[in-house]
Design a protein around this motif. Structure first.
Motif, PDB file in Angstrom:
ATOM      1  N   LEU A   1      -3.998   8.320  14.897  1.00  0.00           N
ATOM      2  CA  LEU A   1      -5.070   9.038  14.226  1.00  0.00           C
ATOM      3  C   LEU A   1      -4.483   9.714  13.006  1.00  0.00           C
ATOM      4  CD1 LEU A   1      -6.618  10.841  17.298  1.00  0.00           C
ATOM      5  CD2 LEU A   1      -7.506   8.836  16.193  1.00  0.00           C
ATOM      6  N   GLY A   2      -5.281   9.928  11.998  1.00  0.00           N
ATOM      7  CA  GLY A   2      -4.807  10.667  10.853  1.00  0.00           C
ATOM      8  C   GLY A   2      -4.687   9.808   9.628  1.00  0.00           C
ATOM      9  N   TYR A   3      -3.727  10.117   8.798  1.00  0.00           N
ATOM     10  CA  TYR A   3      -3.575   9.378   7.566  1.00  0.00           C
ATOM     11  C   TYR A   3      -2.151   8.887   7.417  1.00  0.00           C
ATOM     12  CZ  TYR A   3      -2.760  14.246   6.217  1.00  0.00           C
ATOM     13  OH  TYR A   3      -2.353  15.541   6.163  1.00  0.00           O
ATOM     14  N   LEU A   4      -1.847   8.270   6.307  1.00  0.00           N
ATOM     15  CA  LEU A   4      -0.563   7.641   6.078  1.00  0.00           C
ATOM     16  C   LEU A   4       0.594   8.611   6.249  1.00  0.00           C
ATOM     17  CD1 LEU A   4      -1.490   5.620   2.892  1.00  0.00           C
ATOM     18  CD2 LEU A   4      -1.586   4.885   5.248  1.00  0.00           C
ATOM     19  N   ILE A   5       1.684   8.119   6.818  1.00  0.00           N
ATOM     20  CA  ILE A   5       2.890   8.911   6.978  1.00  0.00           C
ATOM     21  C   ILE A   5       3.806   8.538   5.820  1.00  0.00           C
ATOM     22  CG2 ILE A   5       4.820   9.434   8.502  1.00  0.00           C
ATOM     23  CD1 ILE A   5       2.984   8.146  10.739  1.00  0.00           C
ATOM     24  N   PRO A   6       3.907   9.381   4.787  1.00  0.00           N
ATOM     25  CA  PRO A   6       4.632   8.972   3.590  1.00  0.00           C
ATOM     26  C   PRO A   6       6.146   9.075   3.728  1.00  0.00           C
ATOM     27  CG  PRO A   6       3.643  11.099   3.262  1.00  0.00           C
ATOM     28  CD  PRO A   6       3.238  10.645   4.628  1.00  0.00           C
ATOM     29  N   ILE A   7       6.852   8.067   3.260  1.00  0.00           N
ATOM     30  CA  ILE A   7       8.293   8.145   3.067  1.00  0.00           C
ATOM     31  C   ILE A   7       8.512   8.786   1.707  1.00  0.00           C
ATOM     32  CG2 ILE A   7      10.392   6.805   2.704  1.00  0.00           C
ATOM     33  CD1 ILE A   7       9.271   4.776   4.679  1.00  0.00           C
ATOM     34  N   SER A   8       7.751   8.349   0.748  1.00  0.00           N
ATOM     35  CA  SER A   8       7.685   8.977  -0.570  1.00  0.00           C
ATOM     36  C   SER A   8       6.250   8.813  -1.029  1.00  0.00           C
ATOM     37  CB  SER A   8       8.659   8.305  -1.540  1.00  0.00           C
ATOM     38  OG  SER A   8       8.151   7.047  -1.938  1.00  0.00           O
ATOM     39  N   ALA A   9       5.928   9.387  -2.143  1.00  0.00           N
ATOM     40  CA  ALA A   9       4.549   9.311  -2.631  1.00  0.00           C
ATOM     41  C   ALA A   9       4.120   7.877  -2.897  1.00  0.00           C
ATOM     42  CB  ALA A   9       4.399  10.141  -3.899  1.00  0.00           C
ATOM     43  N   ASN A  10       5.070   6.964  -3.136  1.00  0.00           N
ATOM     44  CA  ASN A  10       4.736   5.583  -3.481  1.00  0.00           C
ATOM     45  C   ASN A  10       4.945   4.585  -2.354  1.00  0.00           C
ATOM     46  OD1 ASN A  10       4.116   6.369  -6.111  1.00  0.00           O
ATOM     47  ND2 ASN A  10       6.257   6.261  -6.699  1.00  0.00           N
ATOM     48  N   GLN A  11       5.509   5.012  -1.204  1.00  0.00           N
ATOM     49  CA  GLN A  11       5.824   4.078  -0.131  1.00  0.00           C
ATOM     50  C   GLN A  11       5.306   4.570   1.215  1.00  0.00           C
ATOM     51  OE1 GLN A  11      10.097   3.875  -0.490  1.00  0.00           O
ATOM     52  NE2 GLN A  11       9.952   1.957  -1.593  1.00  0.00           N
ATOM     53  N   PRO A  12       3.998   4.506   1.469  1.00  0.00           N
ATOM     54  CA  PRO A  12       3.488   4.926   2.778  1.00  0.00           C
ATOM     55  C   PRO A  12       3.858   3.918   3.860  1.00  0.00           C
ATOM     56  CG  PRO A  12       1.720   4.030   1.453  1.00  0.00           C
ATOM     57  CD  PRO A  12       2.942   4.073   0.574  1.00  0.00           C
ATOM     58  N   VAL A  13       4.007   4.420   5.076  1.00  0.00           N
ATOM     59  CA  VAL A  13       4.302   3.574   6.231  1.00  0.00           C
ATOM     60  C   VAL A  13       3.009   3.392   7.011  1.00  0.00           C
ATOM     61  CG1 VAL A  13       5.573   3.439   8.390  1.00  0.00           C
ATOM     62  CG2 VAL A  13       6.663   4.409   6.372  1.00  0.00           C
ATOM     63  N   HIS A  14       2.670   2.166   7.347  1.00  0.00           N
ATOM     64  CA  HIS A  14       1.467   1.873   8.110  1.00  0.00           C
ATOM     65  C   HIS A  14       1.869   1.456   9.518  1.00  0.00           C
ATOM     66  CE1 HIS A  14      -1.109   1.778   4.507  1.00  0.00           C
ATOM     67  NE2 HIS A  14      -0.019   1.323   3.930  1.00  0.00           N
ATOM     68  N   PRO A  15       1.516   2.219  10.560  1.00  0.00           N
ATOM     69  CA  PRO A  15       1.817   1.796  11.928  1.00  0.00           C
ATOM     70  C   PRO A  15       1.025   0.534  12.267  1.00  0.00           C
ATOM     71  CG  PRO A  15       0.420   3.735  11.930  1.00  0.00           C
ATOM     72  CD  PRO A  15       0.766   3.454  10.501  1.00  0.00           C
ATOM     73  N   THR A  16       1.585  -0.354  13.078  1.00  0.00           N
ATOM     74  CA  THR A  16       0.873  -1.595  13.403  1.00  0.00           C
ATOM     75  C   THR A  16       0.918  -1.958  14.883  1.00  0.00           C
ATOM     76  OG1 THR A  16       2.850  -2.893  12.873  1.00  0.00           O
ATOM     77  CG2 THR A  16       1.228  -2.613  11.107  1.00  0.00           C
ATOM     78  N   GLU A  17       2.068  -1.917  15.528  1.00  0.00           N
ATOM     79  CA  GLU A  17       2.199  -2.423  16.891  1.00  0.00           C
ATOM     80  C   GLU A  17       1.386  -1.602  17.889  1.00  0.00           C
ATOM     81  OE1 GLU A  17       5.647  -3.327  20.169  1.00  0.00           O
ATOM     82  OE2 GLU A  17       6.187  -3.223  18.060  1.00  0.00           O
ATOM     83  N   GLY A  18       0.474  -2.250  18.615  1.00  0.00           N
ATOM     84  CA  GLY A  18      -0.349  -1.595  19.615  1.00  0.00           C
ATOM     85  C   GLY A  18      -1.404  -0.660  19.055  1.00  0.00           C
ATOM     86  N   LEU A  19      -1.654  -0.730  17.783  1.00  0.00           N
ATOM     87  CA  LEU A  19      -2.577   0.175  17.126  1.00  0.00           C
ATOM     88  C   LEU A  19      -4.014  -0.076  17.580  1.00  0.00           C
ATOM     89  CD1 LEU A  19      -2.665   2.334  14.835  1.00  0.00           C
ATOM     90  CD2 LEU A  19      -3.120   0.446  13.276  1.00  0.00           C
TER      91      LEU A  19
END
Length: 129
Positions: free
Chosen positions: A3-21
């Motif tokens: 739940l929620g929004y993107l977990i940023p590594i930096s402002a230009n490289q968000p991480v998108h969760p995928t497995e079991g989502l």
């Protein structure tokens, strides 16, 4: 479940969760589920607002007076659960019913099975049934 929004590594490289989502609301201008089940939400008195990085319509703003986002379909039962969220309180005002919890998220029902909730009531609590 995410739940929620993107977990940023930096402002230009968000991480998108995928497995079991099973649920993923990136709040990128709408309440659409970006996960594989496409279980978009319906806003009720809630509004999209600026996130912690100042991005417009990238977070969910709740007033504390009945505003919520509801997934359009129930989530599947699961043996395990991971919840990720970023929470920021601009203010905390409880005008009536100080004994009632202020729910941040809840997934469940009055039936048997598994339920999970996160709420504020004298502190931050997680409830798992």
């Amino acid at each position: 479940m995410a739940l929620g929004y993107l977990i940023p590594i930096s402002a230009n490289q968000p991480v998108h969760p995928t497995e079991g989502l099973v649920l993923y609301y990136p709040f990128d201008g709408n309440a659409l589920d970006a996960g594989p089940l496409a279980n978009s939400g319906t806003l009720s008195s809630a509004r999209l607002s600026r996130d912690r990085f100042g991005r417009v319509a990238a977070a969910l703003g709740l007033t504390g007076t009945g505003a919520f986002l509801e997934a359009n379909n129930p989530l599947p039962e699961s043996e395990s659960l991971t919840v990720s969220l970023w929470l920021s309180l601009d203010s905390w005002v409880q005008l009536q019913n100080w004994g009632a919890p202020q729910v941040i998220f809840f997934e469940g029902d009055d039936q048997g099975g598994r339920d999970v909730a996160c709420y504020l009531m004298g502190g931050l609590h997680f409830y798992v049934k």
